[in-house]
Scaffold this motif. Structure first.
Motif, PDB file in Angstrom:
ATOM      1  N   GLU A   1       0.828  -1.211   0.000  1.00 30.36           N
ATOM      2  CA  GLU A   1       0.000   0.000   0.000  1.00 30.36           C
ATOM      3  C   GLU A   1       0.861   1.260   0.000  1.00 30.36           C
ATOM      4  OE1 GLU A   1      -3.540   0.583   0.145  1.00 30.36           O
ATOM      5  OE2 GLU A   1      -3.413  -1.423  -0.692  1.00 30.36           O
ATOM      6  N   SER A   2       1.825   1.307   0.926  1.00 26.07           N
ATOM      7  CA  SER A   2       2.668   2.502   1.004  1.00 26.07           C
ATOM      8  C   SER A   2       3.986   2.166   1.696  1.00 26.07           C
ATOM      9  CB  SER A   2       1.948   3.629   1.752  1.00 26.07           C
ATOM     10  OG  SER A   2       1.695   3.244   3.085  1.00 26.07           O
ATOM     11  N   LEU A   3       4.938   3.078   1.538  1.00 26.51           N
ATOM     12  CA  LEU A   3       6.253   2.947   2.162  1.00 26.51           C
ATOM     13  C   LEU A   3       6.527   4.185   3.017  1.00 26.51           C
ATOM     14  CD1 LEU A   3       8.316   1.842  -0.982  1.00 26.51           C
ATOM     15  CD2 LEU A   3       7.447   0.359   0.813  1.00 26.51           C
ATOM     16  N   LYS A   4       7.114   3.981   4.184  1.00 32.02           N
ATOM     17  CA  LYS A   4       7.529   5.101   5.027  1.00 32.02           C
ATOM     18  C   LYS A   4       9.045   5.189   4.917  1.00 32.02           C
ATOM     19  CE  LYS A   4       7.459   6.767   9.765  1.00 32.02           C
ATOM     20  NZ  LYS A   4       7.137   6.417  11.154  1.00 32.02           N
ATOM     21  N   VAL A   5       9.538   6.369   4.528  1.00 32.65           N
ATOM     22  CA  VAL A   5      10.975   6.539   4.312  1.00 32.65           C
ATOM     23  C   VAL A   5      11.534   7.586   5.279  1.00 32.65           C
ATOM     24  CG1 VAL A   5      10.881   5.856   1.897  1.00 32.65           C
ATOM     25  CG2 VAL A   5      10.594   8.245   2.491  1.00 32.65           C
ATOM     26  N   ASP A   6      12.835   7.522   5.502  1.00 35.70           N
ATOM     27  CA  ASP A   6      13.490   8.500   6.377  1.00 35.70           C
ATOM     28  C   ASP A   6      14.038   9.665   5.547  1.00 35.70           C
ATOM     29  OD1 ASP A   6      15.643   7.354   5.118  1.00 35.70           O
ATOM     30  OD2 ASP A   6      16.634   6.652   6.939  1.00 35.70           O
ATOM     31  N   HIS A   7      14.834  10.535   6.178  1.00 38.21           N
ATOM     32  CA  HIS A   7      15.346  11.721   5.488  1.00 38.21           C
ATOM     33  C   HIS A   7      16.349  11.375   4.373  1.00 38.21           C
ATOM     34  CE1 HIS A   7      18.259  10.893   8.670  1.00 38.21           C
ATOM     35  NE2 HIS A   7      19.148  11.550   7.933  1.00 38.21           N
ATOM     36  N   LYS A   8      16.904  10.157   4.385  1.00 41.49           N
ATOM     37  CA  LYS A   8      17.850   9.725   3.344  1.00 41.49           C
ATOM     38  C   LYS A   8      17.155   8.945   2.219  1.00 41.49           C
ATOM     39  CE  LYS A   8      21.591   9.178   6.643  1.00 41.49           C
ATOM     40  NZ  LYS A   8      22.494   8.210   7.288  1.00 41.49           N
TER      41      LYS A   8
ATOM     42  N   ILE B   1       6.884  -0.741   5.826  1.00 41.10           N
ATOM     43  CA  ILE B   1       6.077  -1.123   4.664  1.00 41.10           C
ATOM     44  C   ILE B   1       4.655  -1.357   5.162  1.00 41.10           C
ATOM     45  CG2 ILE B   1       5.739  -2.805   2.813  1.00 41.10           C
ATOM     46  CD1 ILE B   1       8.719  -3.566   3.186  1.00 41.10           C
ATOM     47  N   LEU B   2       3.705  -0.619   4.620  1.00 41.27           N
ATOM     48  CA  LEU B   2       2.299  -0.848   4.915  1.00 41.27           C
ATOM     49  C   LEU B   2       1.760  -1.740   3.793  1.00 41.27           C
ATOM     50  CD1 LEU B   2      -0.211  -0.171   6.650  1.00 41.27           C
ATOM     51  CD2 LEU B   2      -0.661   1.666   5.047  1.00 41.27           C
ATOM     52  N   PHE B   3       1.306  -2.945   4.153  1.00 43.31           N
ATOM     53  CA  PHE B   3       0.872  -3.898   3.136  1.00 43.31           C
ATOM     54  C   PHE B   3      -0.533  -4.405   3.420  1.00 43.31           C
ATOM     55  CE2 PHE B   3       2.871  -6.390   6.448  1.00 43.31           C
ATOM     56  CZ  PHE B   3       2.023  -7.472   6.599  1.00 43.31           C
ATOM     57  N   VAL B   4      -1.120  -5.021   2.399  1.00 45.57           N
ATOM     58  CA  VAL B   4      -2.432  -5.647   2.506  1.00 45.57           C
ATOM     59  C   VAL B   4      -2.250  -7.116   2.146  1.00 45.57           C
ATOM     60  CG1 VAL B   4      -4.758  -5.748   1.562  1.00 45.57           C
ATOM     61  CG2 VAL B   4      -3.679  -3.553   1.938  1.00 45.57           C
ATOM     62  N   TYR B   5      -2.740  -7.986   3.022  1.00 42.94           N
ATOM     63  CA  TYR B   5      -2.719  -9.423   2.757  1.00 42.94           C
ATOM     64  C   TYR B   5      -4.126  -9.795   2.330  1.00 42.94           C
ATOM     65  CZ  TYR B   5      -1.175 -14.254   3.371  1.00 42.94           C
ATOM     66  OH  TYR B   5      -0.813 -15.556   3.168  1.00 42.94           O
ATOM     67  N   LYS B   6      -4.278 -10.198   1.065  1.00 39.50           N
ATOM     68  CA  LYS B   6      -5.600 -10.400   0.483  1.00 39.50           C
ATOM     69  C   LYS B   6      -5.850 -11.882   0.238  1.00 39.50           C
ATOM     70  CE  LYS B   6      -8.478  -8.877  -3.352  1.00 39.50           C
ATOM     71  NZ  LYS B   6      -8.573  -8.115  -4.573  1.00 39.50           N
ATOM     72  N   GLY B   7      -7.083 -12.302   0.518  1.00 37.23           N
ATOM     73  CA  GLY B   7      -7.510 -13.665   0.238  1.00 37.23           C
ATOM     74  C   GLY B   7      -8.693 -13.654  -0.701  1.00 37.23           C
ATOM     75  N   THR B   8      -8.612 -14.438  -1.772  1.00 35.77           N
ATOM     76  CA  THR B   8      -9.686 -14.536  -2.751  1.00 35.77           C
ATOM     77  C   THR B   8     -10.175 -15.975  -2.792  1.00 35.77           C
ATOM     78  OG1 THR B   8      -8.620 -12.831  -4.070  1.00 35.77           O
ATOM     79  CG2 THR B   8     -10.321 -14.121  -5.154  1.00 35.77           C
ATOM     80  N   MET B   9     -11.493 -16.162  -2.682  1.00 38.71           N
ATOM     81  CA  MET B   9     -12.046 -17.512  -2.683  1.00 38.71           C
ATOM     82  C   MET B   9     -12.134 -18.034  -4.114  1.00 38.71           C
ATOM     83  SD  MET B   9     -15.652 -18.996  -1.285  1.00 38.71           S
ATOM     84  CE  MET B   9     -15.365 -18.689   0.421  1.00 38.71           C
ATOM     85  N   VAL B  10     -11.609 -19.246  -4.312  1.00 39.67           N
ATOM     86  CA  VAL B  10     -11.674 -19.924  -5.601  1.00 39.67           C
ATOM     87  C   VAL B  10     -12.662 -21.071  -5.445  1.00 39.67           C
ATOM     88  CG1 VAL B  10     -10.375 -21.174  -7.343  1.00 39.67           C
ATOM     89  CG2 VAL B  10      -9.287 -19.328  -6.083  1.00 39.67           C
TER      90      VAL B  10
ATOM     91  N   GLY C   1      -1.456  -4.811   7.307  1.00 42.21           N
ATOM     92  CA  GLY C   1      -0.354  -5.055   8.226  1.00 42.21           C
ATOM     93  C   GLY C   1       0.764  -4.062   7.994  1.00 42.21           C
ATOM     94  N   VAL C   2       1.642  -3.968   8.982  1.00 40.65           N
ATOM     95  CA  VAL C   2       2.803  -3.085   8.876  1.00 40.65           C
ATOM     96  C   VAL C   2       4.041  -3.905   9.192  1.00 40.65           C
ATOM     97  CG1 VAL C   2       3.954  -1.045   9.809  1.00 40.65           C
ATOM     98  CG2 VAL C   2       1.472  -1.064   9.557  1.00 40.65           C
ATOM     99  N   TYR C   3       5.068  -3.758   8.352  1.00 41.42           N
ATOM    100  CA  TYR C   3       6.339  -4.425   8.591  1.00 41.42           C
ATOM    101  C   TYR C   3       7.391  -3.346   8.770  1.00 41.42           C
ATOM    102  CZ  TYR C   3      10.519  -7.208   7.881  1.00 41.42           C
ATOM    103  OH  TYR C   3      11.743  -7.799   8.033  1.00 41.42           O
TER     104      TYR C   3
END
Length: 171
Positions: A69-76, A82-91, A109-111
């Protein structure tokens, strides 16, 4: 004394006619109306049993995937979170289309990337990182217990233990 052999002319040879055998053509026997109904009923029953057997064998499953979804970076411009989405799709298999409705669910989730990481991907500018590198890092480094909990949450949403039936048969 030797007998002289004389050649017989081709005209004097007897022509052998082959006997022509006529095969009797069997006319199709007309089925009675009752026989037709019985055969249709037997076909329908066999089809129903085949579908029931397939339903017993085939079960729906959930396909899981990460998306960033997005990344958080520092001044450098180095990635810190890392802000991520864990998605499940029914088959759903074809034999189960009547019993289940397609759907998908996701968990965020956030890592946080540790300071002492050895991964060269996160020691360079975030503009030079590609999406597949980040997802590969998530797959390899997110704790397995965390992923299992996210999977369990998604599974409860997509395949609940109890069904709530809103279309009642007596309406």
């Amino acid at each position: 004394m030797k007998k002289k052999q004389t050649k017989k002319s081709a005209a004097t040879k007897k022509v052998v006619k082959k006997k022509v055998v006529k095969k009797k053509v069997k006319k199709p026997v007309k089925k009675s109306f009752i026989d037709k109904i019985k055969s249709i009923f037997i076909k329908e029953e066999s089809e129903k049993t085949r579908i029931v057997q397939l339903r017993k064998k085939e079960k729906p499953f959930i396909r899981y995937s990460f998306s960033v979804e997005s990344l958080k970076v520092d001044h450098k411009n180095l990635v810190e979170e890392i802000l991520f989405v864990y998605k499940g799709t029914m088959v759903i298999p074809k034999s189960q289309k009547d019993n289940y409705q397609p759907g998908s669910s996701s968990v965020q989730g956030v890592y946080v990337i540790p300071d002492n990481t050895n991964d060269p991907v996160f020691k360079k500018d975030f503009n030079s990182i590609n999406k597949q590198e980040v997802i590969k890092h998530l797959i390899n480094n997110v704790r397995s217990g965390y992923v299992l909990d996210m999977r369990q949450t998604i599974k409860k949403e997509l395949m609940p233990e109890y069904k709530i039936i809103s279309k009642l048969p007596w309406k």
